[in-house]
Design an enzyme around this catalytic site. Structure first.
Site, PDB file in Angstrom:
ATOM      1  N   GLU A 166     -14.644  12.645  68.427  1.00 41.19           N
ATOM      2  CA  GLU A 166     -14.322  11.907  69.684  1.00 41.19           C
ATOM      3  C   GLU A 166     -14.959  11.660  70.701  1.00 41.19           C
ATOM      4  O   GLU A 166     -14.451  12.086  71.687  1.00 41.19           O
ATOM      5  CB  GLU A 166     -12.648  12.099  69.854  1.00 41.19           C
ATOM      6  N   GLU A 353      -7.050  13.972  62.650  1.00 39.19           N
ATOM      7  CA  GLU A 353      -6.035  14.082  63.646  1.00 39.19           C
ATOM      8  C   GLU A 353      -4.993  12.916  63.776  1.00 39.19           C
ATOM      9  O   GLU A 353      -5.095  11.715  64.143  1.00 39.19           O
ATOM     10  CB  GLU A 353      -6.579  14.798  65.169  1.00 39.19           C
TER      11      GLU A 353
HETATM   12  C1  JSK Z   1      -6.045  14.868  71.735  1.00 33.56           C
HETATM   13  C2  JSK Z   1      -6.546  10.576  74.996  1.00 33.56           C
HETATM   14  C3  JSK Z   1      -8.505  15.672  69.971  1.00 33.56           C
HETATM   15  C4  JSK Z   1      -8.052  17.393  70.307  1.00 33.56           C
HETATM   16  C5  JSK Z   1      -6.492  17.039  71.038  1.00 33.56           C
HETATM   17  C6  JSK Z   1      -5.929  12.431  76.183  1.00 33.56           C
HETATM   18  C7  JSK Z   1      -6.311  11.825  75.230  1.00 33.56           C
HETATM   19  C8  JSK Z   1      -6.706  12.268  73.664  1.00 33.56           C
HETATM   20  C9  JSK Z   1      -6.519  13.790  73.802  1.00 33.56           C
HETATM   21  C10 JSK Z   1      -6.915   9.625  76.338  1.00 33.56           C
HETATM   22  C11 JSK Z   1      -6.822  10.596  77.591  1.00 33.56           C
HETATM   23  C12 JSK Z   1      -6.383  11.416  77.562  1.00 33.56           C
HETATM   24  C13 JSK Z   1      -6.409  10.662  80.200  1.00 33.56           C
HETATM   25  C14 JSK Z   1      -6.094   9.253  81.763  1.00 33.56           C
HETATM   26  C15 JSK Z   1      -6.175   6.940  81.331  1.00 33.56           C
HETATM   27  C16 JSK Z   1      -6.822   5.983  80.536  1.00 33.56           C
HETATM   28  C17 JSK Z   1      -6.760  15.915  71.217  1.00 33.56           C
HETATM   29  N1  JSK Z   1      -7.124  15.112  70.866  1.00 33.56           N
HETATM   30  N2  JSK Z   1      -5.927  13.885  72.427  1.00 33.56           N
HETATM   31  N3  JSK Z   1      -6.315  13.186  72.037  1.00 33.56           N
HETATM   32  N4  JSK Z   1      -6.641  12.203  72.798  1.00 33.56           N
HETATM   33  N5  JSK Z   1      -7.099   6.008  79.574  1.00 33.56           N
HETATM   34  N6  JSK Z   1      -7.063   5.384  78.493  1.00 33.56           N
HETATM   35  N7  JSK Z   1      -7.607   5.433  76.991  1.00 33.56           N
HETATM   36  O1  JSK Z   1      -6.048  17.510  71.962  1.00 33.56           O
HETATM   37  O2  JSK Z   1      -8.454  17.906  70.948  1.00 33.56           O
HETATM   38  O3  JSK Z   1      -6.359   9.663  78.495  1.00 33.56           O
HETATM   39  O4  JSK Z   1      -6.561   8.295  80.324  1.00 33.56           O
END
Ligand code: JSK
Length: 448
Positions: A166, A353
């Site tokens: 990611e 994932e």
């Molecule tokens: C799960 C995406 C790898 C593995 C899992 C978290 C994530 C996220 C978490 C976006 C995010 C927070 C927070 C605030 C505001 C705007 C993990 N994947 N995971 N995948 N994605 N957001 N815009 N998109 O734990 O370690 O944003 O965002």
């Protein structure tokens, strides 16, 4: 009733990551990572949680492997903590760190489970962050050095390698949005980081090829599906920008050797340029053997002037949500896989994932009735089957996650595991979703 049947040759597994499950944060010579620092910074992580103990998988990996064997998976995706191998990011190798991963991988292989190793799942050595982290191009060479040591040390034991998990999270979420370590909020900095991560990916793939390492290598970007609210061009364009933030930005340089021009133009309107040096794009455009895809959710969006980075807002369409507040959007899974296949061709794809957050606890009967997660899994495997039927070159699926674990800024509040972890006793309890997945893995089909 319909039968959802999968090809027999797919890899099926689960996924975890070092900082989220290992614990033993100060053991056997491990150096500090940016997540040790970030989780100790007041207000950054829910409840002030950190990865000091986590699931204690550093000591309990044999118990975890026994669960994987009982589950019936063929492949286990894990990550290596760079600070265990190089406590200061570069310099002298920490033999105790290598020894741990040898013990772990040997036990995995002994159990008949194939390792899939992620080299970078966000735990950058703090010593490198102190010198600018991914904003400093020297970190690229430090990563290639670390990768080379791992390739040579584990060739013949590990055949599946992932450079970066990611990169959107390691760059924009961590250096522009600021929700993850190191928690900066600077778009130019985040753009530099994203570019340097891609260069490091390309250089590590080059090193893998130069060394003639047996096996296959790829990377694992995360994607979302962004559906336009209407067929108005402004809504379509706004969703294309929001989608390209995850897809084109991290796919085009790798598969096409260039950044998407419409996004470059958009960033330049914000006064931000990508710090491309001569030769960078050729390095990033190294052919890879597979593409990992991390998918959780999607949304409907539309144009809204001066909203966010892309004049784009999400529109709540009343979709059912998981306990972390993300839409349950299985059609988005199909749509995004078709989109990737249509735009980037027949590169073999592993779902590295896919999973859901439900915070169910063990009940009086000792069971964890996580029917929300079980249904999410059924719905998304149904969507995956549809993608396969439509010609998407799917080669495997790893559900996130084997264990409840440290969910970054959400700490231990948010649970993604098919196995419940009692963080006080560290007792593992397989959930209803574990038993459903186990039964599915016996025959690779289920009824809808
Ligand atoms: C799960 C995406 C790898 C593995 C899992 C978290 C994530 C996220 C978490 C976006 C995010 C927070 C927070 C605030 C505001 C705007 C993990 N994947 N995971 N995948 N994605 N957001 N815009 N998109 O734990 O370690 O944003 O965002």
């Amino acid at each position: 009733m319909a039968i959802i049947q999968f090809p027999k040759d797919l890899k099926w597994g689960t996924a975890t990551a070092s900082y989220q499950i290992e614990g033993a944060a100060h053991e056997d010579g491990r150096g500090l990572s940016i997540w040790d620092t970030f989780s100790r910074t007041p207000g950054k992580v829910y409840n002030g949680d950190n990865g000091d103990i986590a699931c204690d998988s550093y000591h309990r990996y044999e118990e975890d492997i026994a669960l994987m064997k009982d589950l019936g998976i063929t492949t286990y995706r894990f990550s290596v903590a760079w600070p265990r191998i190089f406590p200061n990011g570069t310099g002298e190798v920490n033999q105790a760190g290598l020894d741990f991963y040898h013990r772990f991988v040997d036990a995995l292989v002994e159990a008949g489970i194939e390792p899939m190793c992620t080299l970078y799942h966000w735990d950058l050595p703090q010593a490198l962050q102190d010198k600018g982290g991914w904003d400093n191009r020297e970190t690229i060479d430090a990563f290639v050095n670390y990768s080379e040591v791992m390739f040579k040390e584990f060739e013949g034991k590990i055949d599946n390698w992932i450079t970066f998990n990611e990169p959107w999270c390691s760059s924009f979420l961590s250096n522009f949005i600021g929700a993850h370590a190191p928690g900066h909020t600077d778009l130019q900095l985040a753009t530099n980081v994203a570019h340097h991560l891609l260069v490091a990916h390309g250089k590590a793939v080059q090193k893998f090829r130069e060394l003639g390492i047996k096996g296959q290598i790829g990377y694992a970007p995360n994607v979302e599906w962004n559906e336009p609210y209407s067929n108005k061009q402004e809504d379509i364009d706004a969703c294309k920008r929001a989608s390209a933030f995850f897809i084109e930005w991290f796919f085009d340089p790798v598969f096409k050797g260039s950044y998407p021009q419409f996004m470059i133009d958009w960033f330049e309107k914000k006064g931000v340029k990508v710090p491309v040096l001569d030769g960078d794009l050729e390095i990033i455009n190294q052919p890879i053997d597979f593409l990992g895809i991390n998918y959780y959710t999607g949304s409907v969006g539309r144009y809204k002037e001066n909203e966010g980075l892309f004049d784009h807002e999400r529109v709540d369409r009343g979709y059912e949500k998981t306990d972390i507040g993300w839409n349950i959007y299985p059609d988005g899974f199909y749509n995004v896989l078709k989109y990737i296949s249509d735009n980037y061709g027949q590169i073999p794809i592993y779902i590295t994932e896919n999973g859901s957050c439900y915070n169910d606890e063990p009940q009086q009967d000792g069971k964890v009735h996580d029917y929300g997660r079980l249904n999410y899994l059924r719905q998304h495997l149904t969507a995956l089957n549809r993608a396969i039927e439509s010609g998407v070159n799917i080669k495997g699926y790893m559900t996130w996650s084997l264990l409840d674990n440290f969910e970054w800024a959400e700490g231990y509040k948010m649970r993604f595991g098919i196995v419940h972890v009692n963080y006080r006793t560290l007792e593992r309890t397989p959930k209803e979703s574990y038993y459903w997945y186990k039964k599915f893995l016996e025959n690779k089909w289920f009824e809808v």
